[in-house]
Design an enzyme around this catalytic site. Structure first.
Site, short mmCIF file in Angstrom:
data_model
loop_
_atom_site.label_atom_id
_atom_site.label_comp_id
_atom_site.label_asym_id
_atom_site.label_seq_id
_atom_site.Cartn_x
_atom_site.Cartn_y
_atom_site.Cartn_z
N GLY A 1 45.36 15.07 56.29
CA GLY A 1 46.77 15.34 56.52
C GLY A 1 47.36 16.18 55.40
O GLY A 1 46.70 17.04 54.85
N VAL B 1 42.44 20.76 55.27
CA VAL B 1 43.46 19.89 54.70
C VAL B 1 44.81 20.51 55.01
O VAL B 1 44.97 21.73 54.95
CB VAL B 1 43.28 19.72 53.18
CG1 VAL B 1 44.39 18.85 52.60
CG2 VAL B 1 41.91 19.10 52.87
N CYS B 2 45.77 19.67 55.36
CA CYS B 2 47.14 20.10 55.61
C CYS B 2 47.15 21.19 56.69
O CYS B 2 46.48 21.09 57.70
CB CYS B 2 47.78 20.56 54.30
SG CYS B 2 49.58 20.62 54.31
N ALA B 3 47.88 22.29 56.46
CA ALA B 3 48.00 23.34 57.47
C ALA B 3 46.79 24.25 57.54
O ALA B 3 46.78 25.20 58.31
CB ALA B 3 49.26 24.17 57.22
#
Length: 243
Positions: free
Chosen positions: A148, A98-100
């Site tokens: 994202g 998730v995310c970075a």
């Protein structure tokens, strides 16, 4: 069904606590909050969290989930952590982020040639590490599943739940959690005013520059450890990485 979520200092806790809330409710799920030791860690905004399983005690995972946050950059320079991520990911049924968190997976060699979602501010940097950044909230590429930025982790978790247990189980959990988001503002990367986008990008610039440097170091290590490979077209760009 063993599901491991990586915890680390400086993490954005919602990246993994959102998915935890969903995945922990799946039948047969055994959740492992993974870190080097069983001691409190502090998130990027000061929330104290307690891991439950050390790297040494981690069983074979069905799902590895890695979130991001400002602590991601230091983590990518930590050989012990990256070796664990590479090892756990190599044996997992599903390798997810998730995310970075996708940068951590990519830095461990787990996203080379795979499509991945990412936070919009950092998405273009992901190509440096051999992944294929995609502008979607959830991306599924074979056994890699990614979400994202931050809140996308909840949507992502229902996708993972469906992959693991089927649509009916995922729908039941979604209904029980009353997941029906209606944010007060319709504001996204695509419709935000130019001035607001510029303000957010400017505020994020130091973090993005540090993230770029950490990715460049990871590329250099991979090239040294595995021998030269064809450079990705986006490798070592001159930009800070803001979309």
């Amino acid at each position: 069904m063993d599901i491991g979520l990586l915890f680390f200092p400086g993490m954005t806790q919602l990246d993994v606590t959102g998915p935890f809330e969903v995945l922990a409710r799946l039948p047969g799920a055994r959740m492992h909050l993974l870190w080097k030791s069983i001691e409190p860690i502090t998130s990027d905004v000061g929330l104290t969290l307690m891991p439950t399983t050390t790297f040494a005690d981690c069983p074979q995972l069905d799902v590895l989930c890695v979130g991001g946050g400002p602590g991601q950059m230091a983590l990518m320079d930590d050989e012990e952590v990256m070796a664990f991520v590479a090892r756990a990911g190599a044996g997992a049924r599903y390798v997810t982020s998730v995310c970075a968190g996708c940068f951590i997976l990519a830095g461990a060699g787990l996203l080379d040639g795979y499509k991945s979602a990412c936070h919009w501010l950092s998405r273009d940097q992901l190509a440096i590490l051999g992944a294929i950044p995609v502008k979607e909230r959830i991306v599924v590429d074979r056994n890699r599943i990614s979400g994202g930025g931050v809140t996308a982790g909840i949507d992502f978790a229902f996708q993972v739940a469906a992959e693991l247990c089927g649509d009916d189980v995922a729908k039941r959990v979604q209904l029980m959690l009353e997941y029906d988001p209606k944010p007060p503002f319709d504001i996204t990367e695509d419709n935000a005013p130019a001035a607001l986008l510029a303000e957010v990008r400017s505020a994020a610039r130091p973090l993005l520059e540090e993230r770029l440097r950490s990715s460049q170091r990871a590329v250099a290590r991979m090239q040294q450890g595995r021998g030269p490979r064809e450079a990705h077209p986006a490798a070592f760009p001159s930009s800070t990485g803001a979309s």
